[in-house]
Design an enzyme around this catalytic site. Sequence first.
Site, PDB file in Angstrom:
ATOM      1  N   LYS A   1       0.868  -1.181   0.000  1.00 20.11           N
ATOM      2  CA  LYS A   1       0.000   0.000   0.000  1.00 20.11           C
ATOM      3  C   LYS A   1       0.903   1.228   0.000  1.00 20.11           C
ATOM      4  O   LYS A   1       1.897   1.275   0.740  1.00 20.11           O
ATOM      5  CB  LYS A   1      -0.888  -0.003   1.247  1.00 20.11           C
ATOM      6  CG  LYS A   1      -1.898  -1.149   1.281  1.00 20.11           C
ATOM      7  CD  LYS A   1      -3.071  -0.908   0.343  1.00 20.11           C
ATOM      8  CE  LYS A   1      -4.159  -1.959   0.568  1.00 20.11           C
ATOM      9  NZ  LYS A   1      -5.307  -1.784  -0.343  1.00 20.11           N
TER      10      LYS A   1
ATOM     11  N   ASP B   1      -0.504  -0.522  -4.456  1.00 20.69           N
ATOM     12  CA  ASP B   1      -1.915  -0.114  -4.490  1.00 20.69           C
ATOM     13  C   ASP B   1      -2.037   1.230  -3.773  1.00 20.69           C
ATOM     14  O   ASP B   1      -1.694   1.340  -2.594  1.00 20.69           O
ATOM     15  CB  ASP B   1      -2.777  -1.176  -3.782  1.00 20.69           C
ATOM     16  CG  ASP B   1      -4.273  -0.880  -3.869  1.00 20.69           C
ATOM     17  OD1 ASP B   1      -4.659   0.147  -4.490  1.00 20.69           O
ATOM     18  OD2 ASP B   1      -5.060  -1.679  -3.320  1.00 20.69           O
TER      19      ASP B   1
ATOM     20  N   GLU C   1      -1.859   0.050  -8.768  1.00 20.45           N
ATOM     21  CA  GLU C   1      -3.308  -0.107  -8.660  1.00 20.45           C
ATOM     22  C   GLU C   1      -3.953   1.193  -8.196  1.00 20.45           C
ATOM     23  O   GLU C   1      -3.502   1.812  -7.225  1.00 20.45           O
ATOM     24  CB  GLU C   1      -3.609  -1.247  -7.669  1.00 20.45           C
ATOM     25  CG  GLU C   1      -5.076  -1.617  -7.584  1.00 20.45           C
ATOM     26  CD  GLU C   1      -5.309  -2.796  -6.643  1.00 20.45           C
ATOM     27  OE1 GLU C   1      -4.347  -3.533  -6.339  1.00 20.45           O
ATOM     28  OE2 GLU C   1      -6.450  -2.956  -6.189  1.00 20.45           O
TER      29      GLU C   1
ATOM     30  N   ASP D   1      -9.297  -0.656  -9.695  1.00 22.01           N
ATOM     31  CA  ASP D   1     -10.075  -1.352  -8.665  1.00 22.01           C
ATOM     32  C   ASP D   1     -11.339  -0.519  -8.413  1.00 22.01           C
ATOM     33  O   ASP D   1     -12.377  -0.728  -9.077  1.00 22.01           O
ATOM     34  CB  ASP D   1      -9.215  -1.508  -7.401  1.00 22.01           C
ATOM     35  CG  ASP D   1      -9.930  -2.147  -6.215  1.00 22.01           C
ATOM     36  OD1 ASP D   1     -11.148  -2.380  -6.292  1.00 22.01           O
ATOM     37  OD2 ASP D   1      -9.275  -2.412  -5.187  1.00 22.01           O
TER      38      ASP D   1
ATOM     39  N   LYS E   1     -13.725  -7.751  -8.135  1.00 25.85           N
ATOM     40  CA  LYS E   1     -14.305  -8.135  -6.847  1.00 25.85           C
ATOM     41  C   LYS E   1     -15.808  -8.210  -7.078  1.00 25.85           C
ATOM     42  O   LYS E   1     -16.423  -7.198  -7.427  1.00 25.85           O
ATOM     43  CB  LYS E   1     -14.043  -7.057  -5.786  1.00 25.85           C
ATOM     44  CG  LYS E   1     -12.591  -6.868  -5.388  1.00 25.85           C
ATOM     45  CD  LYS E   1     -12.429  -5.651  -4.479  1.00 25.85           C
ATOM     46  CE  LYS E   1     -10.991  -5.492  -4.033  1.00 25.85           C
ATOM     47  NZ  LYS E   1     -10.718  -4.165  -3.461  1.00 25.85           N
TER      48      LYS E   1
END
Length: 377
Positions: free
Chosen positions: A171, A196, A221, A246, A270
Amino acid sequence: MAVPEPLVIETMVVRHLRLALRVPFVTAGGAQVQRDVIIVEAHGPGGEPVGYGEAPVLSEPTYNEETVATAWHVLNDFFVPRVLAARLDHPRAVHRRLARFHGHAMAKAAIEGAVWDLWARLAGLPLSRLLGGPAQRVSAGAVVGLTEDTASLLRRVEAQLARGYRRIKLKIVPGRDVALVQAVRETFGPVALAVDANAAYRLEDLPALQRLDDFGLQMIEQPLPWDDLLGHARVQAQLTTPVCLDESVQTVAHARQALELGSGRMFNLKAGRLGGLTAALAIHELCRARDVPVWCGGLLETGIGRAHNVALAALPGFALPGDLAPPGEYLVEDVVEPALVLDEEGFIPVPQGPGIGVAVRRDRLEACTVRQQVHRA
Ligand code: MG
C-alpha cells in the site's frame, strides 16, 4: 439433488455478523478490532441445502458508499422481497431482478452469491465449475499495509515471502512510495511486486508515479480517485508500468469505458464491488476477448466470501495472483470448515465440494450473529 425448474426460494435470512480480527484494521477513522459483515442465506426446497453470500461492507463508507447499515437496510427492505418467491431460471435472474435498483453493489452481491451457492449445491457442482473455471488451485498474493517504519515493512514482506505468497502488494500514499519500493527491491531482488494507492494520488503527482516505473512493478493499482477514468488514461499514457483499476470499475459499463479510454491495462475484479458474480463474469469475458488480464481482489471477507472469491479466481482469465490470503490470517475464528489454506507453493486449493465447497459451521454463525431478519414467502 437437482435444481428445480424454476427455483423458488421461500426462506432467506439476512445476518449481521461480528468477528474478531487478529490485528486492528487501521483506517483514517481509527483502528477497528472487529470485522462486521452481512451474510445472506438462501434456503433450498424444504430448507436444505443452504446457500450463502456475503456483503463485504466496511463499517464506514471509505471504500465505496456502502456500510453495514446500508446493506442491512436495502437487503431487508428492497432486495430480499424482490427475490424471495420469484421464479428463478438461473442465478443470473437475481442480477436481472435487482437491476432496477441503483448502486449498493455489495448488498446485491450477497443475495446473488447466496443463490449461486444454493444453485451449485443443488446441482452437485463446485461453484467454480458452474462459473466455468477449470483451475484446481489459484495463485495467491499478499498485501502489506503501511507500517511505522521501513524496517518493520521489510520484516512483514520477508514473512509473507517465506509463507510462499506469489506476489507482494504494498500500500502506498504520496510521500511514502518510491523509497518503500526501492527498499523492498534492494532487499528482496526481483520478486513479483505491485503497489496499491487506493485513490490517494492526483494528476499533479504524476512525477512520483513515473519514478515507480524504474522498479519493474507488476502494476500500480488505482492511483487516482474512483470517478476519474479520463485521468487514469492520462496517467497510463505516461507510464510503462500497467495501471490496474479497482475502485473505478463498479459496473460492466465502467469496464467498457476504461478499456476504450485506455485507463488501465488490467482489472482487479471483486464480485462485491461489481454487484455480484454475473457482472464479474461479464467483465471477465470482455477482458478475455481483448487479452486484458484480471485478478481477484479481497475485502477481509469471512470464509464464505473468500470461498466465493476463490471460485471466481478459478476462471481462465485470472492471470495474476489474487488477494486471496486465507481468512485464518486475519480472523481469530472463521465460520467455515475446512479452512481455506495456502499450499507451500503459494496457491489456494479450489474446494471441490458442491457450492462454495466449504461447510458453514452453524454454531459459529449463530455465535457471531449480532442481529438477523428471517424472510418467509
Ligand atoms: Mg485495491
